[in-house]
Scaffold this motif. Structure first.
Motif, PDB file in Angstrom:
ATOM      1  N   ARG A  28       0.810  -1.230   0.000  1.00 23.00           N
ATOM      2  CA  ARG A  28       0.000   0.000   0.000  1.00 23.00           C
ATOM      3  C   ARG A  28       0.837   1.270   0.000  1.00 23.00           C
ATOM      4  O   ARG A  28       0.409   2.289  -0.531  1.00 23.00           O
ATOM      5  N   GLU A  29       1.961   1.218   0.638  1.00 23.64           N
ATOM      6  CA  GLU A  29       2.793   2.409   0.787  1.00 23.64           C
ATOM      7  C   GLU A  29       3.650   2.693  -0.449  1.00 23.64           C
ATOM      8  O   GLU A  29       4.237   3.765  -0.546  1.00 23.64           O
ATOM      9  N   ARG A  30       3.688   1.770  -1.366  1.00 26.92           N
ATOM     10  CA  ARG A  30       4.519   1.955  -2.561  1.00 26.92           C
ATOM     11  C   ARG A  30       3.860   2.951  -3.508  1.00 26.92           C
ATOM     12  O   ARG A  30       2.645   2.995  -3.659  1.00 26.92           O
ATOM     13  N   GLU A  31       4.691   3.710  -4.162  1.00 24.83           N
ATOM     14  CA  GLU A  31       4.229   4.760  -5.063  1.00 24.83           C
ATOM     15  C   GLU A  31       3.514   4.205  -6.305  1.00 24.83           C
ATOM     16  O   GLU A  31       2.597   4.818  -6.830  1.00 24.83           O
ATOM     17  N   ASN A  32       3.924   3.026  -6.758  1.00 25.02           N
ATOM     18  CA  ASN A  32       3.378   2.463  -7.991  1.00 25.02           C
ATOM     19  C   ASN A  32       2.315   1.394  -7.722  1.00 25.02           C
ATOM     20  O   ASN A  32       2.130   0.480  -8.515  1.00 25.02           O
ATOM     21  N   LEU A  91      -1.791   0.833  -6.509  1.00 23.36           N
ATOM     22  CA  LEU A  91      -3.109   1.406  -6.220  1.00 23.36           C
ATOM     23  C   LEU A  91      -4.000   0.292  -5.710  1.00 23.36           C
ATOM     24  O   LEU A  91      -4.221  -0.701  -6.402  1.00 23.36           O
ATOM     25  N   LEU A  92      -4.506   0.455  -4.520  1.00 22.95           N
ATOM     26  CA  LEU A  92      -5.384  -0.535  -3.915  1.00 22.95           C
ATOM     27  C   LEU A  92      -6.822  -0.048  -4.021  1.00 22.95           C
ATOM     28  O   LEU A  92      -7.150   1.050  -3.574  1.00 22.95           O
ATOM     29  N   GLU A 138     -12.095   8.156 -11.229  1.00 22.31           N
ATOM     30  CA  GLU A 138     -11.247   9.348 -11.118  1.00 22.31           C
ATOM     31  C   GLU A 138      -9.960   9.025 -10.356  1.00 22.31           C
ATOM     32  O   GLU A 138      -8.883   9.517 -10.702  1.00 22.31           O
ATOM     33  N   LYS A 139     -10.052   8.199  -9.348  1.00 24.82           N
ATOM     34  CA  LYS A 139      -8.875   7.791  -8.562  1.00 24.82           C
ATOM     35  C   LYS A 139      -7.908   7.001  -9.449  1.00 24.82           C
ATOM     36  O   LYS A 139      -6.688   7.197  -9.384  1.00 24.82           O
ATOM     37  N   ILE A 140      -8.447   6.124 -10.298  1.00 20.59           N
ATOM     38  CA  ILE A 140      -7.614   5.360 -11.232  1.00 20.59           C
ATOM     39  C   ILE A 140      -6.907   6.309 -12.204  1.00 20.59           C
ATOM     40  O   ILE A 140      -5.709   6.175 -12.465  1.00 20.59           O
ATOM     41  N   CYS A 141      -7.650   7.280 -12.726  1.00 23.13           N
ATOM     42  CA  CYS A 141      -7.068   8.255 -13.654  1.00 23.13           C
ATOM     43  C   CYS A 141      -5.952   9.049 -12.981  1.00 23.13           C
ATOM     44  O   CYS A 141      -4.893   9.263 -13.581  1.00 23.13           O
TER      45      CYS A 141
END
Length: 81
Positions: free
Chosen positions: A2-6, A8-9, A24-27
């Protein structure tokens, strides 16, 4: 992870509760900005009913030698937005 920059959970519950915000979060994660009409198109064309009718997403173009002719992957569903 979860903490990784790349990374998305997302959860199905969030997607179901607020599909527009989740898209929108995915975008945002992908660094893309959708115009309002583009976002509306994503929501429309990812709806269960539209995908069920789309021959490219419902596997109705698969020939009988690959899968039986009675294969139905999108029988019933529930709209999430």
């Amino acid at each position: 992870m979860r903490e990784r920059e790349n990374f998305l959970l997302l959860s199905y519950e969030d997607l179901k509760k607020d599909t527009k915000s989740t898209v929108e979060k995915i975008c945002d994660f992908l660094g893309k900005k959708l115009e309002p009409d583009e976002l509306d198109m994503v929501l429309k064309y990812s709806s269960f009913q539209v995908m069920k009718e789309n021959k490219m997403s419902n596997y109705s173009l698969i020939t009988g030698d690959i899968a039986s002719n009675d294969l139905v992957l999108l029988r019933k569903g529930e709209e999430i937005f």
